[in-house]
Design an enzyme around this catalytic site. Structure first.
Site, PDB file in Angstrom:
ATOM      1  N   GLN A  18       9.086  67.430  -6.994  1.00  0.00           N
ATOM      2  CA  GLN A  18       8.987  68.815  -7.466  1.00  0.00           C
ATOM      3  C   GLN A  18      10.065  69.174  -8.491  1.00  0.00           C
ATOM      4  OE1 GLN A  18       8.391  70.095  -3.086  1.00  0.00           O
ATOM      5  NE2 GLN A  18       7.418  71.715  -4.239  1.00  0.00           N
ATOM      6  N   HIS A 112       8.644  63.031   1.203  1.00  0.00           N
ATOM      7  CA  HIS A 112       8.287  64.441   1.055  1.00  0.00           C
ATOM      8  C   HIS A 112       6.955  64.507   0.290  1.00  0.00           C
ATOM      9  CE1 HIS A 112       9.837  68.780   0.912  1.00  0.00           C
ATOM     10  NE2 HIS A 112       8.611  68.806   0.405  1.00  0.00           N
ATOM     11  N   ASN A 156       8.570  64.769   5.775  1.00  0.00           N
ATOM     12  CA  ASN A 156       8.513  66.214   5.616  1.00  0.00           C
ATOM     13  C   ASN A 156       7.177  66.755   6.114  1.00  0.00           C
ATOM     14  OD1 ASN A 156       9.421  68.818   4.394  1.00  0.00           O
ATOM     15  ND2 ASN A 156       7.539  68.543   3.227  1.00  0.00           N
ATOM     16  N   GLU A 157       7.258  67.783   6.921  1.00  0.00           N
ATOM     17  CA  GLU A 157       6.061  68.467   7.426  1.00  0.00           C
ATOM     18  C   GLU A 157       5.020  67.452   7.900  1.00  0.00           C
ATOM     19  OE1 GLU A 157       5.045  71.483   4.494  1.00  0.00           O
ATOM     20  OE2 GLU A 157       6.670  72.727   5.240  1.00  0.00           O
TER      21      GLU A 157
END
Ligand code: BGC
Length: 454
Positions: A18, A112, A156-157
Site C-alpha cells: 500500500q 499483509h 494480517n486479518e
C-alpha cells in the site's frame, strides 16, 4: 488528555504494497495491471515509501510515536519460488535499523494480503502446500533479520478470506446471471441473511477497500487468471478471493507452521496474528445472527491461537444485526469515506469482548478513519484512546495501539481515494505533509526524552 503509561506501544501502521510502490512480482500487481481490472487504479509508485522510509520514520519519531507496524513483502524477497533476493533482505534490515535509531519498536507483519505471483499460479491459498512454503519463508527470513525484531504478526486479518467469501459468492452469482444481489437485498438496501450467506452484500460490510461495481468484472477475472497461467478464474486463490472452509483452516495451519518455524529460529520473538473484527451489536431479534457472526469472525479461530504470544485486534466500526441480517446504523449516523459508520467507540468495545476469550496480551494493530477532515480524525483518535484507557483500567492486558495509517495510501481496489493517513502525500512530487492528527496521536505517547510535556 494524558499519555499512555510507560512501555505502551503507540504508533502507526502501514502495509508494504500500500505504500512502497512497484511491488511488481506480487499477485496484486498482476490484477491491477490487466485491462479490465477490478482495481479503480493501479498502485504504481504508491507513496514511494520504499525509498522514503527514513523520512517517514523520522516524522513518526519527531511526533513522539514509539512504534511502527509495517510489513515485509514476500514477493520482493522471493520473486520466484527458487530465488532469494539478499539485497531485498538488506533493504528491510535498513528499515528495521532505522526504526531502532529513531527509538521506534518495529512490529513486523509477514503477510499483509499480497503474495508472490508464483504462489497463486500454483494454487495459492487453497493449495495445502502454502502452509509449508510460508513457514519456510518466515523461518529463513527471521533467521537473517530476527535479531532486529521483537513483535511479529504472521498473517494480517487472517479472517479476511472468510469474510470476503460470501461477498465473492454473491458477486459470482450476479455475474452468472443468477439472483444474488437483488434477491437478498431488502427494499431499504440492507442485507438479508440467507442460510449463512449474506446475499446482496455491500462493500461497506467489510473493513477493507473492495470494489463490487463495474461491468467488466468477469473479463478482468479471466484476464487475471490468464496472467497467472490458469484457465479458470475460480482457480485464482489470492489471499482475498473466494475461500472454502478448508481454505479458511489452511490460513490457520500456515499461521501455526510459520509461528513454530520462527520460534525455533528466534525464541525471543513475540508472535501472533491479526483479525478484522467488528463491534457486533444485536438489535431485538438479531441476537442469534450476531452470535453466529461472532463465532465466524472470531471464536472459531481460538483453538489455533493457543500458543501465540499476543493477538492483534483490528476494528474500524460497529455492525448491527436484526432478525433479517445486517441492519443499518442509527438514522443520521456519520459515515466515513469507506461507507461504514464513523464509530471511535468500537475499538474499546471489541478489545473488551475479545479479552473475555483470548487470555493473552492484546495489541490494537489497526484502527482508524478514512476522512478528508483531519479535525474528525483528531476527535476519532482521542475518543478511541479514551475507550482503550478504560480497558486498561479494567485490567485488560492491552500492550499497544497502532493507528491505521501512517500515510494516505493505496486502499486496495478503491485506489488512492480513501484518506486514512496521519501524513498526507502529494503523489505528483511524493512530498509529505504531517497532519494535526499526527501531533494528537504523538501527544498520547508514553513520555520519553524529547517528548513535549503533556
Ligand atoms: C487492512 C488494511 C486496510 C485497512 C483500511 C484493513 O482491513 O489490513 O490493509 O487498508 O483495513 O481499510
Amino acid at each position: 488528555m494524558s499519555r499512555f503509561a510507560e512501555g505502551f506501544l503507540l504508533g502507526a501502521a502501514t502495509a508494504a504494497h500500500q505504500v512502497e510502490g512497484n511491488n511488481v512480482h506480487s499477485d496484486y500487481w498482476v490484477q491491477e495491471q490487466v485491462p479490465h481490472s477490478m482495481f479503480c487504479e493501479p498502485s504504481l509508485d504508491a507513496v514511494d515509501h520504499y525509498n522514503r522510509y527514513e523520512e517517514d520514520i523520522r516524522l513518526m519519531a519527531e511526533a513522539g510515536l514509539n512504534s511502527y507496524r509495517f510489513s515485509i513483502e514476500w514477493a520482493r524477497i522471493q520473486p520466484e519460488r527458487d530465488v532469494w533476493e539478499e539485497k531485498e533482505v538488506e533493504h528491510y534490515r535498513r528499515v528495521l535499523q532505522c526504526c531502532h535509531e529513531n527509538g521506534i519498536t518495529p512490529v513486523v507483519t509477514m503477510m499483509h494480503f499480497t503474495s508472490p505471483k508464483w504462489l497463486i499460479s500454483m494454487g495459492g491459498w487453497e493449495n495445502p502446500a502454502v502452509a509449508g512454503l510460508f513457514a519456510e519463508y518466515c523461518g529463513r527470513l527471521v533467521g537473517e533479520l530476527g535479531d532486529q525484531m521483537e513483535y511479529v504478526c504472521t498473517i494480517n486479518e487472517a479472517n479476511m478470506r472468510l469474510q470476503l467469501a460470501s461477498l465473492m459468492q454473491d458477486m459470482m452469482k450476479r455475474m452468472a446471471g443468477q439472483p444474488g444481489d437483488g434477491s437478498g437485498q431488502k427494499a431499504d438496501g440492507t442485507t438479508k441473511a440467507d442460510g449463512g450467506q449474506h446475499l446482496g452484500a455491500r462493500e461497506s460490510d467489510v473493513q477493507v477497500g473492495i470494489n463490487l461495481k463495474g461491468d467488466n468484472l468477469m473479463r478482468g477475472m479471466l484476464e487475471s487468471a490468464q496472467a497467472f497461467g490458469l484457465k479458470n478464474p475460480m482457480d485464482v486463490h489470492t489471499f482475498v478471493s473466494q475461500c472454502t472452509p478448508e481454505g479458511d483452516l489452511l490460513v490457520m495451519k500456515a499461521h501455526e507452521a510459520a509461528r513454530d518455524a520462527m520460534k525455533e529460529k528466534c525464541p525471543h520473538l513475540k508472535i501472533g496474528l491479526t483479525l478484522s473484527l467488528h463491534d457486533l451489536q444485536a438489535l431485538p431479534g438479531g441476537e442469534a445472527l450476531a452470535a453466529r457472526e461472532w463465532e465466524e469472525e472470531f471464536l472459531h479461530y481460538l483453538p489455533f491461537l493457543q500458543k501465540d504470544d499476543f493477538l492483534g485486534v483490528q476494528c474500524y466500526t460497529r455492525k448491527f444485526f436484526d432478525a433479517n441480517g445486517v441492519a443499518e446504523p442509527p438514522a443520521g449516523a456519520r459515515r466515513t469515506q469507506m461507507g461504514y459508520e464513523d464509530c471511535p467507540g468500537a475499538i474499546g468495545a471489541v478489545v473488551r469482548k475479545v479479552s473475555k476469550h483470548f487470555r493473552g496480551d492484546l495489541m490494537v494493530t489497526e484502527n482508524g478513519i478514512a476522512t478528508a477532515d483531519d479535525a474528525r480524525r483528531c476527535e476519532f483518535i482521542r475518543e478511541a484512546a479514551e475507550g482503550l484507557r478504560q480497558c486498561i483500567a479494567e485490567g485488560i492486558p492491552l500492550k499497544g495501539y497502532m493507528y491505521w495509517s501512517l500515510l494516505d495510501n493505496f486502499e486496495w481496489q478503491k485506489g488512492y481515494s480513501m484518506t486514512f493517513g496521519l501524513i498526507g502525500v502529494d503523489r505528483t512530487t511524493q512530498t509529505r505533509h504531517s497532519k494535526e492528527s499526527l501531533k494528537v496521536l504523538g501527544s498520547l505517547a508514553p513520555y520519553k526524552e524529547g517528548n513535549d510535556a503533556a
